[in-house]
Design a protein around this motif. Sequence first.
Motif, PDB file in Angstrom:
ATOM      1  N   ASP A 177      -2.181  -0.888   5.824  1.00 24.63           N
ATOM      2  CA  ASP A 177      -3.656  -1.202   5.370  1.00 24.63           C
ATOM      3  C   ASP A 177      -4.540  -0.086   5.003  1.00 24.63           C
ATOM      4  N   VAL A 178      -5.431  -0.159   4.396  1.00 29.26           N
ATOM      5  CA  VAL A 178      -6.510   0.850   4.127  1.00 29.26           C
ATOM      6  C   VAL A 178      -7.728   0.378   4.398  1.00 29.26           C
ATOM      7  N   LEU A 179      -8.451   1.084   5.512  1.00 29.54           N
ATOM      8  CA  LEU A 179      -9.298   0.815   5.887  1.00 29.54           C
ATOM      9  C   LEU A 179     -10.774   1.513   5.364  1.00 29.54           C
ATOM     10  N   LEU A 180     -11.834   1.134   5.099  1.00 33.46           N
ATOM     11  CA  LEU A 180     -12.929   1.915   4.479  1.00 33.46           C
ATOM     12  C   LEU A 180     -13.926   1.345   5.492  1.00 33.46           C
ATOM     13  N   VAL A 181     -14.657   2.372   6.189  1.00 30.88           N
ATOM     14  CA  VAL A 181     -15.508   2.188   6.988  1.00 30.88           C
ATOM     15  C   VAL A 181     -16.964   2.898   6.656  1.00 30.88           C
ATOM     16  N   PHE A 182     -17.876   1.946   6.478  1.00 25.93           N
ATOM     17  CA  PHE A 182     -19.124   2.401   5.851  1.00 25.93           C
ATOM     18  C   PHE A 182     -20.254   2.795   6.932  1.00 25.93           C
ATOM     19  N   GLU A 183     -21.586   3.529   6.545  1.00 28.95           N
ATOM     20  CA  GLU A 183     -22.552   4.123   7.588  1.00 28.95           C
ATOM     21  C   GLU A 183     -23.139   2.935   8.088  1.00 28.95           C
ATOM     22  N   ASP A 184     -23.357   1.881   7.658  1.00 22.80           N
ATOM     23  CA  ASP A 184     -24.033   0.645   8.424  1.00 22.80           C
ATOM     24  C   ASP A 184     -23.184  -0.138   9.314  1.00 22.80           C
ATOM     25  N   GLY A 185     -21.760   0.395   9.540  1.00 26.19           N
ATOM     26  CA  GLY A 185     -20.938  -0.075  10.518  1.00 26.19           C
ATOM     27  C   GLY A 185     -19.876  -1.045   9.940  1.00 26.19           C
ATOM     28  N   SER A 186     -20.308  -1.598   8.418  1.00 23.39           N
ATOM     29  CA  SER A 186     -19.632  -2.508   7.972  1.00 23.39           C
ATOM     30  C   SER A 186     -18.046  -1.937   7.591  1.00 23.39           C
ATOM     31  N   GLU A 187     -17.062  -2.784   7.509  1.00 24.35           N
ATOM     32  CA  GLU A 187     -15.750  -2.318   7.112  1.00 24.35           C
ATOM     33  C   GLU A 187     -15.205  -3.353   6.246  1.00 24.35           C
ATOM     34  N   VAL A 188     -14.259  -2.719   5.368  1.00 29.56           N
ATOM     35  CA  VAL A 188     -13.483  -3.270   4.245  1.00 29.56           C
ATOM     36  C   VAL A 188     -12.063  -3.014   4.601  1.00 29.56           C
ATOM     37  N   ARG A 189     -11.298  -3.956   4.519  1.00 29.45           N
ATOM     38  CA  ARG A 189      -9.659  -3.515   4.889  1.00 29.45           C
ATOM     39  C   ARG A 189      -8.818  -4.193   3.406  1.00 29.45           C
ATOM     40  N   HIS A 190      -7.922  -3.402   2.882  1.00 28.90           N
ATOM     41  CA  HIS A 190      -7.293  -3.507   2.025  1.00 28.90           C
ATOM     42  C   HIS A 190      -5.698  -3.641   2.223  1.00 28.90           C
ATOM     43  N   ARG A 191      -4.694  -4.588   1.826  1.00 31.97           N
ATOM     44  CA  ARG A 191      -3.486  -4.575   2.079  1.00 31.97           C
ATOM     45  C   ARG A 191      -2.833  -3.880   0.914  1.00 31.97           C
ATOM     46  N   TRP A 192      -1.981  -2.730   1.016  1.00 30.46           N
ATOM     47  CA  TRP A 192      -1.505  -2.186   0.110  1.00 30.46           C
ATOM     48  C   TRP A 192       0.026  -2.233   0.415  1.00 30.46           C
ATOM     49  N   ASP A 193       0.885  -3.129  -0.427  1.00 33.05           N
ATOM     50  CA  ASP A 193       2.253  -3.442  -0.177  1.00 33.05           C
ATOM     51  C   ASP A 193       2.964  -3.474  -1.549  1.00 33.05           C
ATOM     52  N   ASP A 194       2.551  -2.760  -2.349  1.00 38.57           N
ATOM     53  CA  ASP A 194       3.469  -2.548  -3.624  1.00 38.57           C
ATOM     54  C   ASP A 194       4.348  -1.241  -3.517  1.00 38.57           C
ATOM     55  N   ARG A 195       4.757  -0.925  -4.566  1.00 29.82           N
ATOM     56  CA  ARG A 195       5.781   0.441  -4.423  1.00 29.82           C
ATOM     57  C   ARG A 195       5.138   1.435  -5.516  1.00 29.82           C
ATOM     58  N   ASP A 196       3.736   1.229  -5.935  1.00 31.95           N
ATOM     59  CA  ASP A 196       3.343   2.233  -6.864  1.00 31.95           C
ATOM     60  C   ASP A 196       3.159   3.469  -6.112  1.00 31.95           C
ATOM     61  N   ARG A 197       2.967   4.647  -6.573  1.00 37.86           N
ATOM     62  CA  ARG A 197       2.913   6.010  -5.937  1.00 37.86           C
ATOM     63  C   ARG A 197       1.389   6.251  -5.663  1.00 37.86           C
ATOM     64  N   TRP A 198       0.443   5.611  -6.138  1.00 35.81           N
ATOM     65  CA  TRP A 198      -0.770   5.684  -5.770  1.00 35.81           C
ATOM     66  C   TRP A 198      -1.671   4.319  -6.198  1.00 35.81           C
ATOM     67  N   THR A 199      -2.985   4.412  -5.835  1.00 33.87           N
ATOM     68  CA  THR A 199      -3.714   3.264  -6.225  1.00 33.87           C
ATOM     69  C   THR A 199      -5.278   3.933  -5.729  1.00 33.87           C
ATOM     70  N   ILE A 200      -6.115   2.927  -6.439  1.00 39.65           N
ATOM     71  CA  ILE A 200      -7.552   3.540  -5.985  1.00 39.65           C
ATOM     72  C   ILE A 200      -8.373   1.898  -5.656  1.00 39.65           C
ATOM     73  N   TYR A 201      -9.025   2.180  -4.637  1.00 38.36           N
ATOM     74  CA  TYR A 201      -9.811   1.045  -4.122  1.00 38.36           C
ATOM     75  C   TYR A 201     -11.490   1.204  -4.580  1.00 38.36           C
ATOM     76  N   VAL A 202     -11.829   0.299  -4.979  1.00 35.35           N
ATOM     77  CA  VAL A 202     -13.588   0.499  -5.330  1.00 35.35           C
ATOM     78  C   VAL A 202     -14.275  -0.494  -4.747  1.00 35.35           C
ATOM     79  N   GLU A 203     -15.525  -0.015  -4.115  1.00 33.81           N
ATOM     80  CA  GLU A 203     -16.383  -0.943  -3.454  1.00 33.81           C
ATOM     81  C   GLU A 203     -17.505  -0.786  -4.000  1.00 33.81           C
ATOM     82  N   GLU A 204     -18.656  -1.844  -4.134  1.00 36.83           N
ATOM     83  CA  GLU A 204     -20.003  -1.350  -4.242  1.00 36.83           C
ATOM     84  C   GLU A 204     -20.896  -2.140  -3.393  1.00 36.83           C
ATOM     85  N   ARG A 205     -21.442  -1.593  -2.619  1.00 29.19           N
ATOM     86  CA  ARG A 205     -22.339  -1.910  -1.594  1.00 29.19           C
ATOM     87  C   ARG A 205     -23.510  -1.156  -1.120  1.00 29.19           C
TER      88      ARG A 205
END
Length: 659
Positions: A573-601
């Motif tokens: 899991d990749v957990l993103l925690v924001f200053e307003d206390g909200s959270e977003v959780r992504h599941r990274w389960d592929d075999r790539d060597r890297w990835t980028i997660y983008v959120e707008e809020r």
Amino acid sequence: ATDGAEAARSPRNASYEITARLDVGTRTIDGRQIVTWRNMRSRPTDELWFHLYWNAWRNNRSTWMLLERLGEKSDLRDGVDEDDWAWIDVTSVAILQADGSAPEDVSDRMRFASPDDGNPDDRTVMVVGLPREVAPGETVRVAMNWTARVPRTFDRTGRRGDFYFVAHWFPKIGVFEEGGWNCHQFHVRTEFYSDYGVYDVSLTLPSGYVLGATGREVARSDHGDGTTTHRYRQDDVHEFAWTASPDYLIRTARFEETGLPPIDMRLLIQPEHLGQAERHFEAARAAFKHYGSWYGPYPYGHVTLIDPAYGSGAGGMEYPTLFTCGTRLFNPFGSDSPESVTVHEAGHQFWYGLVGNNEFEHAWLDEGINSFSDDRVLDAVYGPRLYTRRYLRPPGETEDSNGFIPVMFRDIEVPRRALAMARYRPSADSDVMRSPSYRYFPVTAYDITYSKTALWLATLERHLGWDVLRRILSTFFERSRFRHPVPEEFFAVAGEISGQDLGWFFDQVYGDSVTFDYLIHSVSSEPAGLEGMTETEEGFVYNEPSAAEGDGGTIYRTEVAVRRKGEGYFPVDVLLVFEDGSEVRHRWDDRDRWTIYVEERASKLRHAVVDPERVLMLDLDRTNNSRLLEPAAVVPAGKWASKWMIWLQDFLLTFTFFV
């Protein structure tokens, strides 16, 4: 009633009647044994293979000696005195006849073999040619006479003064498999493999010696000449070990737990450690309770705990119905000593004693599973381990951990899995677990066998849940009792019970030496307004940077880059925690060597974490698993500094008299 009245639990295809006498003056053992062996395979054999383990210390050219010298901390670097060497010499072998006629001497058919490395100077395996084949299902009885010299303690067997701990001390038959005899030479950092049977052993010792041995004492005879013969018997075990010393004190206790059979416990303890007797018993009770409820009951009804003599090097080893512990004169509660070694060796009564895997080739099936399990017991019963450092080490010792005087830092807890990682990390890619254990590099073998297995089992526990993993282990345990299971059976049970294809995981942790390291590479969180070129009717024009606005104010664009440095992959899991206390959780389960997660809020990122619950216990570097958007301010460590000064003052005042 003796154990002999009970129904057979095991195949009992390798049984021993041994009569032996210890001469403490010459430090030799004269023995005679009758081995009753049944061929359980579908093919005949015209020879019998035996282990002669003590020939590992016959001279400096044995395979054991060659490999032991590779170790940086090898005690061989200080040399071996003339009195330290040992051997086992088989003087005669004869086949006993079923009709009671004269035995057939086959002593001239003995030869040495080196099946693993071809070392002509290694004499730890002996082959006896037979005048006739032993057919499938047929039994042969072999009488052997032998003499052994007790070594100074090597590999936790031997003597120190008038203390004796004697294991793997008699000619021991190998395991006949469908492919032939499995009878490895004695290698450094490997243990043992043998069939189950009945042991009936009579030992003659000086009368003043206290004896502890596998099984129960069923008879004792005082000869009136300063010697006493003790007869011990145990059914359904695959080894017999014993210890003797005039210094032992005997204490007894009993394990009783609802739903589990009772166990009579006998402790042989050094006089200076007598105050720790109950700590030994409590640790053993903890192991028998939890292992018994998790996996299955201990069936023998008795066990002997041994507190070895100081400096004997015999601590921390397992044998059927008997194991050695290990403690110190000054041992504050909370440091895991003697609790950890007692729980671990008691646990081996299950993983090794009842599940008789081939420790030469698949040592992780007992040592690794047991290491994982004993940490669970210690966490459940004793709570956190407290950091303890020892000072004033004796002459010749080079590590502070071996000092006499313990100082416990009660504000510092040491996670037990962290200790496993500390041992595993430097050896993570040193060997592939699929390789036979005896081929591991001796210096790092323990790190792979013990720590790596404990860590990947802890990972499975977090991935599948404890209930599922417990059912995997208990099912494998039940199906493997009094057998010789192989790794593929464990993997099949894991897939069956979990309902999942776990091959991808076992291919990595068992079939390869890949390493795991996930990290947060970079984080950013900026106003989300568009910056750059935009297309208009007049053509492309530059767009000035501006903040995007939403109902809640400025919209921020957050970008988190995650990388996988090691070759190992695992769903995280990749957990993103924001200053307003909200959270977003992504599941990274592929075999790539890297990835980028983008959120707008409408809130900036506070921090990002990969594997926030620490499911992947094999991750070699946890320091790079999280990242703050803004570095935290440096806070002066005044509280810690003051505590350290107080500790230092107390230490200096307390031990001034040593100066």
